[in-house]
Design a protein around this motif. Sequence first.
Motif, mmCIF file in Angstrom:
data_model
loop_
_atom_site.group_PDB
_atom_site.id
_atom_site.type_symbol
_atom_site.label_atom_id
_atom_site.label_comp_id
_atom_site.label_asym_id
_atom_site.label_seq_id
_atom_site.Cartn_x
_atom_site.Cartn_y
_atom_site.Cartn_z
ATOM 1 N N TYR A 106 0.847 -1.191 0.000
ATOM 2 C CA TYR A 106 0.000 0.000 0.000
ATOM 3 C C TYR A 106 0.880 1.238 0.000
ATOM 4 C CZ TYR A 106 -3.871 -3.101 0.571
ATOM 5 O OH TYR A 106 -4.784 -4.096 0.328
ATOM 6 N N ASP A 108 0.365 4.407 0.516
ATOM 7 C CA ASP A 108 0.222 5.415 1.570
ATOM 8 C C ASP A 108 -0.930 5.041 2.495
ATOM 9 O OD1 ASP A 108 -2.143 6.183 0.191
ATOM 10 O OD2 ASP A 108 -0.995 7.589 -1.038
ATOM 11 N N TYR A 109 -1.072 5.822 3.558
ATOM 12 C CA TYR A 109 -2.081 5.553 4.585
ATOM 13 C C TYR A 109 -3.506 5.661 4.045
ATOM 14 C CZ TYR A 109 -4.219 5.810 9.277
ATOM 15 O OH TYR A 109 -4.975 5.595 10.408
ATOM 16 N N GLN A 111 -4.699 4.917 1.169
ATOM 17 C CA GLN A 111 -5.053 3.719 0.420
ATOM 18 C C GLN A 111 -5.225 2.519 1.345
ATOM 19 O OE1 GLN A 111 -3.294 2.982 -3.457
ATOM 20 N NE2 GLN A 111 -2.370 5.017 -3.440
ATOM 21 N N LEU A 112 -4.460 2.481 2.434
ATOM 22 C CA LEU A 112 -4.647 1.421 3.415
ATOM 23 C C LEU A 112 -6.008 1.572 4.098
ATOM 24 C CD1 LEU A 112 -3.421 -1.025 4.886
ATOM 25 C CD2 LEU A 112 -2.445 0.574 6.553
ATOM 26 N N TYR A 168 1.664 -4.465 5.034
ATOM 27 C CA TYR A 168 0.557 -3.522 5.189
ATOM 28 C C TYR A 168 1.023 -2.167 5.702
ATOM 29 C CZ TYR A 168 -2.753 -7.303 4.357
ATOM 30 O OH TYR A 168 -3.466 -8.322 3.781
ATOM 31 N N PRO A 170 2.282 1.274 5.325
ATOM 32 C CA PRO A 170 2.334 2.101 4.111
ATOM 33 C C PRO A 170 3.774 2.347 3.659
ATOM 34 C CG PRO A 170 0.748 2.999 5.671
ATOM 35 C CD PRO A 170 1.495 1.917 6.402
ATOM 36 N N GLN A 171 4.002 2.246 2.373
ATOM 37 C CA GLN A 171 5.339 2.449 1.830
ATOM 38 C C GLN A 171 5.866 3.851 2.140
ATOM 39 O OE1 GLN A 171 7.156 -0.108 -0.080
ATOM 40 N NE2 GLN A 171 5.598 -1.186 1.117
ATOM 41 N N SER A 172 4.975 4.844 2.150
ATOM 42 C CA SER A 172 5.407 6.209 2.456
ATOM 43 C C SER A 172 5.885 6.324 3.904
ATOM 44 C CB SER A 172 4.272 7.194 2.198
ATOM 45 O OG SER A 172 3.135 6.879 2.983
ATOM 46 N N ASP A 173 5.318 5.542 4.809
ATOM 47 C CA ASP A 173 5.754 5.562 6.208
ATOM 48 C C ASP A 173 7.107 4.876 6.360
ATOM 49 O OD1 ASP A 173 3.398 6.818 6.739
ATOM 50 O OD2 ASP A 173 2.439 5.115 7.723
#
Length: 269
Positions: A106, A108-109, A111-112, A168, A170-173
């Motif tokens: 995912y 970003d948040y 989209q999660l 799960y 987020p990739q951005s996190d």
Amino acid sequence: MPVDHYENFPVASLLLPRRLRRPIEAIYRFARGADDIADEGDASDAARLQGLADYGEEIGRIERGAAPLRPAFNELAEIIAEWHLPTPLFRDLLDAFAQDVVTKRYPDYPQLLDYCRRSANPVGRLLVHLVGRANEENLHRSDCICTALQLINFWQDVAIDWQKGRVYLPQSDLERFGVGETQIASGRCSAEWTALLAFEVERTRDLMNAGAALVHQLPGRMGWEIRLTVQGGLRILERIEQTDGDVFQQRPQLGPSDYLFIASRALFM
């Protein structure tokens, strides 16, 4: 469709009114059966998606007033008709389970959260419909609780999900906190990882607290059931914090002393 292991779902608890146990078990069997199609065994992705499509076909027959093709859906059809349950919520669950088959990351948040909207929130909304309290505010609070419970499962199960090829977080996190997937693969807890999990835990706690007032809107024993569910989720978050986010060495879980703690907190919500 076994009734034994659907995460954070109050299945025929002694706290539930007897009249609600049958519809809740029917909803549970549907969710558990569909989730197992998407997640269990060694079937191909195509076979999993076809299995979920078969479930969708049965929901379509129920919507049209036709008899289900599979006897396992007869009781669900009766429950949906008797309790006037919205069938789009069942379709949302199927959509989320199908997404699990093909989506492993995912970005970003938001989209999660959209995934949680379909994978977790329908269950809570169905429960609110069952007790006749489905106004806009109660449904929103239910969504907050259910999404928080879903996220708590994700933070508990980072290592388990990695074995299934899923991340799960987020990739951005991950990028923001300087954590790579190689660290998840190695099960290494660093200062960066601790900071990342602390961040996820805190906003998940905020989300749970945003929905907690729902317990005062639910009648009788259902209200107490959800009080314990909310406090159980919050306690798991505390367990994650107590290990500095190290969910690799041991999956955070609740013990006998935790249940006493949860019950005492539930009394004062």
